[in-house]
Design a protein around this motif. Structure first.
Motif, PDB file in Angstrom:
ATOM      1  N   TYR A 177       0.841  -1.201   0.000  1.00  0.00           N
ATOM      2  CA  TYR A 177       0.000   0.000   0.000  1.00  0.00           C
ATOM      3  C   TYR A 177       0.878   1.254   0.000  1.00  0.00           C
ATOM      4  O   TYR A 177       1.980   1.257   0.568  1.00  0.00           O
ATOM      5  N   PRO A 178       0.407   2.347  -0.605  1.00  0.00           N
ATOM      6  CA  PRO A 178       1.203   3.579  -0.664  1.00  0.00           C
ATOM      7  C   PRO A 178       1.206   4.321   0.667  1.00  0.00           C
ATOM      8  O   PRO A 178       0.352   4.098   1.530  1.00  0.00           O
ATOM      9  N   ILE A 179       2.167   5.228   0.797  1.00  0.00           N
ATOM     10  CA  ILE A 179       2.279   6.105   1.969  1.00  0.00           C
ATOM     11  C   ILE A 179       1.769   7.490   1.587  1.00  0.00           C
ATOM     12  O   ILE A 179       2.150   8.037   0.544  1.00  0.00           O
ATOM     13  N   LEU A 180       0.936   8.047   2.450  1.00  0.00           N
ATOM     14  CA  LEU A 180       0.477   9.428   2.271  1.00  0.00           C
ATOM     15  C   LEU A 180       1.186  10.286   3.316  1.00  0.00           C
ATOM     16  O   LEU A 180       0.872  10.215   4.503  1.00  0.00           O
ATOM     17  N   PRO A 181       2.152  11.128   2.913  1.00  0.00           N
ATOM     18  CA  PRO A 181       2.894  11.946   3.888  1.00  0.00           C
ATOM     19  C   PRO A 181       2.162  13.238   4.228  1.00  0.00           C
ATOM     20  O   PRO A 181       1.570  13.874   3.352  1.00  0.00           O
ATOM     21  N   ILE A 182       2.200  13.618   5.497  1.00  0.00           N
ATOM     22  CA  ILE A 182       1.539  14.845   5.955  1.00  0.00           C
ATOM     23  C   ILE A 182       2.499  15.638   6.832  1.00  0.00           C
ATOM     24  O   ILE A 182       3.117  15.094   7.757  1.00  0.00           O
ATOM     25  N   ALA A 183       2.621  16.927   6.536  1.00  0.00           N
ATOM     26  CA  ALA A 183       3.475  17.832   7.315  1.00  0.00           C
ATOM     27  C   ALA A 183       2.624  18.980   7.846  1.00  0.00           C
ATOM     28  O   ALA A 183       1.594  19.332   7.270  1.00  0.00           O
ATOM     29  N   HIS A 184       3.054  19.569   8.956  1.00  0.00           N
ATOM     30  CA  HIS A 184       2.323  20.705   9.531  1.00  0.00           C
ATOM     31  C   HIS A 184       3.215  21.406  10.548  1.00  0.00           C
ATOM     32  O   HIS A 184       4.310  20.937  10.873  1.00  0.00           O
ATOM     33  N   ASN A 185       2.739  22.529  11.065  1.00  0.00           N
ATOM     34  CA  ASN A 185       3.487  23.279  12.085  1.00  0.00           C
ATOM     35  C   ASN A 185       2.638  23.522  13.331  1.00  0.00           C
ATOM     36  O   ASN A 185       2.717  24.570  13.970  1.00  0.00           O
ATOM     37  N   ALA A 186       1.818  22.539  13.718  1.00  0.00           N
ATOM     38  CA  ALA A 186       0.902  22.700  14.856  1.00  0.00           C
ATOM     39  C   ALA A 186       1.634  22.998  16.161  1.00  0.00           C
ATOM     40  O   ALA A 186       1.111  23.702  17.036  1.00  0.00           O
ATOM     41  N   GLY A 187       2.847  22.489  16.316  1.00  0.00           N
ATOM     42  CA  GLY A 187       3.585  22.692  17.560  1.00  0.00           C
ATOM     43  C   GLY A 187       3.947  24.140  17.825  1.00  0.00           C
ATOM     44  O   GLY A 187       4.238  24.513  18.971  1.00  0.00           O
ATOM     45  N   VAL A 188       3.934  24.958  16.788  1.00  0.00           N
ATOM     46  CA  VAL A 188       4.206  26.388  16.960  1.00  0.00           C
ATOM     47  C   VAL A 188       3.104  27.037  17.796  1.00  0.00           C
ATOM     48  O   VAL A 188       3.349  27.984  18.551  1.00  0.00           O
ATOM     49  N   PHE A 189       1.899  26.532  17.678  1.00  0.00           N
ATOM     50  CA  PHE A 189       0.739  27.146  18.322  1.00  0.00           C
ATOM     51  C   PHE A 189       0.287  26.388  19.573  1.00  0.00           C
ATOM     52  O   PHE A 189      -0.211  26.994  20.520  1.00  0.00           O
ATOM     53  N   TRP A 190       0.431  25.076  19.548  1.00  0.00           N
ATOM     54  CA  TRP A 190       0.031  24.233  20.684  1.00  0.00           C
ATOM     55  C   TRP A 190       1.209  23.317  20.976  1.00  0.00           C
ATOM     56  O   TRP A 190       1.394  22.283  20.350  1.00  0.00           O
ATOM     57  N   GLY A 191       2.025  23.727  21.920  1.00  0.00           N
ATOM     58  CA  GLY A 191       3.264  23.026  22.182  1.00  0.00           C
ATOM     59  C   GLY A 191       3.093  21.693  22.892  1.00  0.00           C
ATOM     60  O   GLY A 191       2.046  21.396  23.475  1.00  0.00           O
ATOM     61  N   ARG A 192       4.131  20.921  22.858  1.00  0.00           N
ATOM     62  CA  ARG A 192       4.163  19.618  23.517  1.00  0.00           C
ATOM     63  C   ARG A 192       3.979  19.792  25.018  1.00  0.00           C
ATOM     64  O   ARG A 192       4.703  20.524  25.673  1.00  0.00           O
ATOM     65  N   ARG A 193       2.970  19.136  25.583  1.00  0.00           N
ATOM     66  CA  ARG A 193       2.630  19.193  27.004  1.00  0.00           C
ATOM     67  C   ARG A 193       2.345  20.622  27.476  1.00  0.00           C
ATOM     68  O   ARG A 193       2.570  20.970  28.626  1.00  0.00           O
ATOM     69  N   SER A 194       1.865  21.466  26.580  1.00  0.00           N
ATOM     70  CA  SER A 194       1.610  22.861  26.927  1.00  0.00           C
ATOM     71  C   SER A 194       0.117  23.120  27.039  1.00  0.00           C
ATOM     72  O   SER A 194      -0.678  22.647  26.214  1.00  0.00           O
ATOM     73  N   LEU A 195      -0.265  23.891  28.045  1.00  0.00           N
ATOM     74  CA  LEU A 195      -1.653  24.313  28.181  1.00  0.00           C
ATOM     75  C   LEU A 195      -1.988  25.421  27.188  1.00  0.00           C
ATOM     76  O   LEU A 195      -3.114  25.521  26.709  1.00  0.00           O
ATOM     77  N   ILE A 196      -1.021  26.252  26.851  1.00  0.00           N
ATOM     78  CA  ILE A 196      -1.251  27.435  26.032  1.00  0.00           C
ATOM     79  C   ILE A 196      -1.505  27.065  24.571  1.00  0.00           C
ATOM     80  O   ILE A 196      -0.776  26.265  23.977  1.00  0.00           O
ATOM     81  N   LYS A 197      -2.576  27.637  24.014  1.00  0.00           N
ATOM     82  CA  LYS A 197      -2.865  27.527  22.586  1.00  0.00           C
ATOM     83  C   LYS A 197      -2.815  28.929  22.004  1.00  0.00           C
ATOM     84  O   LYS A 197      -3.638  29.773  22.333  1.00  0.00           O
ATOM     85  N   ARG A 198      -1.854  29.196  21.145  1.00  0.00           N
ATOM     86  CA  ARG A 198      -1.665  30.537  20.611  1.00  0.00           C
ATOM     87  C   ARG A 198      -2.549  30.763  19.389  1.00  0.00           C
ATOM     88  O   ARG A 198      -2.783  29.855  18.597  1.00  0.00           O
ATOM     89  N   ALA A 199      -3.022  31.995  19.242  1.00  0.00           N
ATOM     90  CA  ALA A 199      -3.847  32.357  18.091  1.00  0.00           C
ATOM     91  C   ALA A 199      -3.027  32.300  16.807  1.00  0.00           C
ATOM     92  O   ALA A 199      -1.826  32.560  16.804  1.00  0.00           O
ATOM     93  N   GLY A 200      -3.689  31.966  15.726  1.00  0.00           N
ATOM     94  CA  GLY A 200      -3.008  31.917  14.446  1.00  0.00           C
ATOM     95  C   GLY A 200      -3.622  30.880  13.535  1.00  0.00           C
ATOM     96  O   GLY A 200      -4.735  30.407  13.768  1.00  0.00           O
ATOM     97  N   THR A 201      -2.885  30.509  12.504  1.00  0.00           N
ATOM     98  CA  THR A 201      -3.374  29.541  11.519  1.00  0.00           C
ATOM     99  C   THR A 201      -2.338  28.445  11.311  1.00  0.00           C
ATOM    100  O   THR A 201      -1.248  28.710  10.790  1.00  0.00           O
ATOM    101  N   ILE A 202      -2.674  27.255  11.740  1.00  0.00           N
ATOM    102  CA  ILE A 202      -1.810  26.097  11.517  1.00  0.00           C
ATOM    103  C   ILE A 202      -1.833  25.747  10.035  1.00  0.00           C
ATOM    104  O   ILE A 202      -2.890  25.735   9.407  1.00  0.00           O
TER     105      ILE A 202
END
Length: 249
Positions: A177-202
């Motif tokens: 079966y083929p691989i579908l790769p997905i990239a994003h920058n969500a960690g810029v706005f909602w960090g690892r183990r972070s309560l803070i969610k920053r405004a913006g557009t992922i």
């Protein structure tokens, strides 16, 4: 203000997990998988709406035309909890996940996850875990389920890299079966183990499917990693680079 917005969403998230997760855990064994998946999609979309309304955190997708119409293996960048919500909302309902077994021990959430035919891996099991991934993954793919894998195995902060596990690529090589790769920058706005969610557009980018025919697992892993990390490298790494005046606190 950003803390209050983040707290408000956190309350919404916890309540929604308790409500939807509790219902799925209780009645899931008697409900068809497809219907359960539709309910989970409603939960995920409700959370994306709540993030936009409460935290002013939106998203933009590039490459929707690359979503295949047939079964595939999704391999996604893992920076945040956001993508675990977003992919449930955006992908076809007939999909399941490779995840760490410890998640099944979380009250309510773990019971609900068991209803979705997940591949729960003991990360300390080495080759046995790899064999489990390939065996269960091939079965699920053969029954029409997309399989979602985070090849890094854990959330990695923006600007950092971790080695890609070969499991997803091996599954692709063995199954065809083929691989579908997905990239994003969500960690810029909602960090690892972070309560803070920053405004913006992922920004989330879906790549063209990677054909697995005639390729080794190592070659597939390198090709997937190269595409994902190459795209991530060109995405904004600061939330304020994408914030409009309407999103400012």
């Amino acid at each position: 203000m950003i803390l209050l917005r983040s707290l408000a969403y956190q309350v919404f998230l916890m309540l929604s997990v308790a409500l939807f997760g509790g219902a799925i855990a209780i009645v899931g064994r008697w409900v068809p998988f497809r219907l359960l998946s539709r309910v989970a999609r409603i939960w995920a979309r409700a959370n994306l709406i709540a993030l936009k309304s409460l935290c002013r955190l939106d998203y933009r997708i590039e490459g929707l035309e690359h979503l295949p119409t047939s079964t595939c293996i999704v391999m996604s960048k893992h920076q945040s909890a956001w993508e675990t919500i977003a992919l449930r909302a955006l992908l076809p309902v007939e999909h399941t996940w490779v995840l760490k077994r410890e998640l099944l021990d979380i009250p309510i959430l773990g019971s609900a996850l068991r209803r979705f035919r997940v591949i729960a891996i003991d990360r300390s099991a080495g080759r046995a875990a790899l064999k489990q991934l390939v065996t269960e993954g091939q079965h699920l793919l053969g029954t029409g389920h997309w399989v979602v894998i985070f090849p890094e195995g854990t959330r990695v902060p923006p600007g950092e890299r971790a080695s890609y596990n070969v499991g997803g690529a091996l599954l692709a090589q063995r199954s065809g079966y083929p691989i579908l790769p997905i990239a994003h920058n969500a960690g810029v706005f909602w960090g690892r183990r972070s309560l803070i969610k920053r405004a913006g557009t992922i920004q989330l980018v879906i790549g063209e499917s990677i054909n697995s025919t005639g390729k080794s697992a190592q070659q597939l892993s390198r090709e997937t990693e190269s595409w994902i990390e190459g795209v991530v490298a060109r995405l904004p790494t600061r939330a304020d680079l994408q914030r409009s005046p309407a999103q400012s606190d």
